[in-house]
Design a protein around this motif. Structure first.
Motif, PDB file in Angstrom:
ATOM      1  N   LEU A 447       0.846  -1.200   0.000  1.00  0.00           N
ATOM      2  CA  LEU A 447       0.000   0.000   0.000  1.00  0.00           C
ATOM      3  C   LEU A 447       0.879   1.246   0.000  1.00  0.00           C
ATOM      4  CD1 LEU A 447      -2.731  -0.989   2.646  1.00  0.00           C
ATOM      5  CD2 LEU A 447      -2.914  -1.097   0.153  1.00  0.00           C
ATOM      6  N   THR A 448       0.586   2.186  -0.886  1.00  0.00           N
ATOM      7  CA  THR A 448       1.307   3.468  -0.911  1.00  0.00           C
ATOM      8  C   THR A 448       0.687   4.403   0.122  1.00  0.00           C
ATOM      9  OG1 THR A 448      -0.158   4.442  -2.571  1.00  0.00           O
ATOM     10  CG2 THR A 448       1.717   3.139  -3.374  1.00  0.00           C
ATOM     11  N   PRO A 449       1.411   5.474   0.506  1.00  0.00           N
ATOM     12  CA  PRO A 449       0.831   6.443   1.456  1.00  0.00           C
ATOM     13  C   PRO A 449      -0.497   7.022   0.966  1.00  0.00           C
ATOM     14  CG  PRO A 449       3.184   6.796   1.282  1.00  0.00           C
ATOM     15  CD  PRO A 449       2.835   5.769   0.237  1.00  0.00           C
ATOM     16  N   GLN A 450      -0.595   7.264  -0.352  1.00  0.00           N
ATOM     17  CA  GLN A 450      -1.855   7.806  -0.878  1.00  0.00           C
ATOM     18  C   GLN A 450      -2.994   6.788  -0.730  1.00  0.00           C
ATOM     19  OE1 GLN A 450       1.095   8.087  -2.306  1.00  0.00           O
ATOM     20  NE2 GLN A 450       1.414  10.216  -2.958  1.00  0.00           N
ATOM     21  N   MET A 451      -2.676   5.499  -0.914  1.00  0.00           N
ATOM     22  CA  MET A 451      -3.687   4.463  -0.723  1.00  0.00           C
ATOM     23  C   MET A 451      -4.129   4.398   0.736  1.00  0.00           C
ATOM     24  SD  MET A 451      -2.279   1.268  -3.014  1.00  0.00           S
ATOM     25  CE  MET A 451      -2.059   1.388  -4.800  1.00  0.00           C
ATOM     26  N   ILE A 452      -3.146   4.480   1.627  1.00  0.00           N
ATOM     27  CA  ILE A 452      -3.464   4.441   3.063  1.00  0.00           C
ATOM     28  C   ILE A 452      -4.353   5.621   3.440  1.00  0.00           C
ATOM     29  CG2 ILE A 452      -2.461   4.563   5.373  1.00  0.00           C
ATOM     30  CD1 ILE A 452       0.016   3.131   4.195  1.00  0.00           C
ATOM     31  N   GLU A 453      -4.055   6.804   2.878  1.00  0.00           N
ATOM     32  CA  GLU A 453      -4.886   7.986   3.144  1.00  0.00           C
ATOM     33  C   GLU A 453      -6.317   7.763   2.644  1.00  0.00           C
ATOM     34  OE1 GLU A 453      -4.747  12.820   2.320  1.00  0.00           O
ATOM     35  OE2 GLU A 453      -3.890  11.438   0.855  1.00  0.00           O
ATOM     36  N   ALA A 454      -6.465   7.186   1.431  1.00  0.00           N
ATOM     37  CA  ALA A 454      -7.800   6.931   0.885  1.00  0.00           C
ATOM     38  C   ALA A 454      -8.562   5.921   1.742  1.00  0.00           C
ATOM     39  CB  ALA A 454      -7.679   6.410  -0.551  1.00  0.00           C
TER      40      ALA A 454
END
Length: 546
Positions: A447-454
């Motif tokens: 998971l990328t940071p942007q995915m984690i944020e979403a």
């Protein structure tokens, strides 16, 4: 009437006459008579007694017997039809549980009520036998064409005499402008045969795509012989249809064979379908090519296929738009049914405007993120770069082909792109932590940071929360509702996550949490592989047999 005074052969003669009339087994009628006589005897001797009647199939003599069964003493309930081992010893030498003692009883006089009851039993059994025979006759004929005669019309539904029974052509299965009168001959497709309490129900159709396919099979010998195959059919019953065909013999044109000499073959089908216009289209494994054929007579300029979403964009000249769409969207709707794809049709002008907008959006992205002037940003977009990741991690050689870009400039572009991406990742991770994301999800690989944020914005904040997600909740998908495909948006869909990737991530999370044993997964995969291999073997065997 006393059975003993009646002509014994009259029972057999009656049974044979009824069986011939109803086209059923005479033995079934005789069994019905035995049951009816047994009921009459029970009304005379007592309903609790086990009275049985046997009719000799040669002489017609009816024998009445009383049967008593040996049971355990604690299970004795019906004293008229059961008795214990001790009670049975006076009738049987060595009685044991389950033995039966049979004794003949005198025939009974059948009064008016008993005779009426017997008649009802016989009629009921005969009706059941008729229904079973009719179901057996038609159950294997589903999917074929049948000729019948119209008997009557009830509330728009047509009742059809199909020889040994009745079938029903429902109002919604009729071609719109058709009307029928009693004794009209009609040809229909047997859509379904069901066994129901009121008897077998035979449902007919004239609007089913399979009806058209079956008609072509009757008219075109090459289809019947398997040289030509009908791959797909789409119909707007009574108005227009499209049928896709393929030939397995290079010397035979599938379209020409279906049209026939001077259109004789296709015209026979058109006449049967009340003038329904039929477009015969060559099948092609390549979906874009097949779609271009399916949209005939419109001319297509360009096709863009999205296989994952099962959608396709078609670009046509402005003057071809109305022809491609068809009256009330008929042409594009039939093409969509034929190909199984959702089709978006746009003109060349609309496509050009959309591409220009995408160009402007990407240009602005590079201008803002990489601090470039408009001309340089446009050069990047023109060379096919669509996002910062491509600029940051592409081989330097691909940047050097751009006019005016040397080695130092290319490295500077990549440095700026990577710094921007790192800043975005840090901001996304900080925002996710502020929303309450736990380290178990942050440290989860994949998971990328942007995915984690979403995920955090959708209240998925722990590894346990993630493990409970379904693959389509993450990657998105399509469902069919009321015949229309509806888009389900996924949490991680904006990051181009596929269903397979989502499945793997969720399963990995479940294994890490101990919810799933990897050994079980290996066993399941092995069994699936074995089943697949077995199925392939069966298919190959059936092909060799054919």
């Amino acid at each position: 009437m006393a059975i003993t005074s009646a002509n014994q052969l009259e029972l057999l003669q009656t049974a044979e006459a009824v069986a011939r009339e109803k086209m059923i087994d005479p033995g079934l009628v005789v069994e019905a008579m035995e049951e009816s006589l047994a009921r009459a005897a029970k009304s005379r001797y007592g309903a609790e007694m086990d009275i049985r009647v046997s009719i000799d199939r040669k002489t017609g003599k009816a024998t009445f017997t009383r049967v008593r069964t040996v049971v355990e003493e604690e299970e004795l309930e019906n004293y008229q039809a059961e008795f214990t081992i001790d009670q049975a010893k006076q009738y049987l030498a060595e009685p044991k549980v389950g033995d039966m003692y049979v004794e003949e009883v005198p025939p009974v006089e059948m009064g008016r009520i008993a005779a009426q009851s017997a008649k009802q039993v016989i009629l009921q059994r005969v009706r059941e036998a008729e229904r079973d025979r009719q179901f057996e006759e038609f159950k294997d004929r589903a999917g074929s064409i049948i000729n019948g005669v119209v008997k009557r019309e009830e509330y728009g539904n047509v009742v059809v005499d199909v020889g040994t029974g009745e079938a029903i052509l429902r109002r919604n299965e009729k071609i719109g402008r058709e009307s029928y009168r009693p004794n009209d001959r009609i040809r229909c497709y047997i859509k379904d045969v069901r066994r129901e309490p009121r008897g077998p129900q035979i449902f007919l159709s004239r609007t089913a795509p399979e009806f058209m396919a079956a008609l072509f099979k009757m008219e075109v010998p090459e289809i019947y012989d398997g040289i030509i195959e009908i791959k797909a059919v789409a119909r707007d019953p009574g108005s227009r249809a499209k049928i896709a065909v393929i030939s397995y013999d290079n010397s035979i044109d599938p379209v020409g064979a279906c049209v026939g000499m001077r259109g004789s073959r296709v015209q026979a089908v058109v006449n049967e379908l009340q003038g329904e216009k039929i477009d015969i289209i060559p099948w092609n494994e390549d979906q874009p090519t097949f779609l271009v054929n399916a949209l005939q007579p419109a001319e297509v300029t360009k096709v863009v296929l999205d296989e994952e979403a099962e959608r396709i964009e078609v670009v046509v000249p402005e003057e071809q738009l109305s022809l491609a769409i068809g009256r009330r969207g008929q042409n594009v709707r039939l093409a969509s049914q034929l190909t199984g794809l959702d089709i978006d049709i746009m003109t060349e002008e609309e496509e050009s405007a959309r591409r220009q907008k995408e160009f402007e959006v990407r240009t602005q992205l590079f201008m803002d993120a990489l601090d470039l002037d408009e001309f340089f940003a446009q050069l990047l977009v023109s060379e096919g770069f669509t996002n910062l990741e491509e600029v940051a991690y592409v081989e330097l050689d691909e940047l050097l082909v751009i006019d005016g870009v040397d080695g130092d400039t290319a490295k500077e572009l990549q440095t700026r792109a990577r710094e921007n991406l790192e800043a975005q990742a840090k901001a996304a991770l900080d925002n996710a932590r502020a929303l309450g994301v736990e380290d178990s999800l942050v440290d989860f690989e994949g998971l990328t940071p942007q995915m984690i944020e979403a995920l955090a914005k959708d209240d998925v904040k722990t590894l346990e929360d993630f493990a409970t997600c379904a693959d389509w909740e993450l990657a998105g998908g399509w469902t069919t509702s009321d015949g229309e495909r509806v888009k389900d948006d996924g949490i991680l869909e904006p990051f181009d996550m596929s269903l397979e990737e989502a499945q793997n991530l969720v399963m990995t999370a479940r294994i890490l949490l101990g919810w799933v044993d990897p050994a079980d997964l290996e066993t399941e995969e092995k069994e699936e592989d074995e089943d697949a291999a077995l199925q392939d073997g069966e298919e190959q065997t059936s092909e060799v047999g054919a």
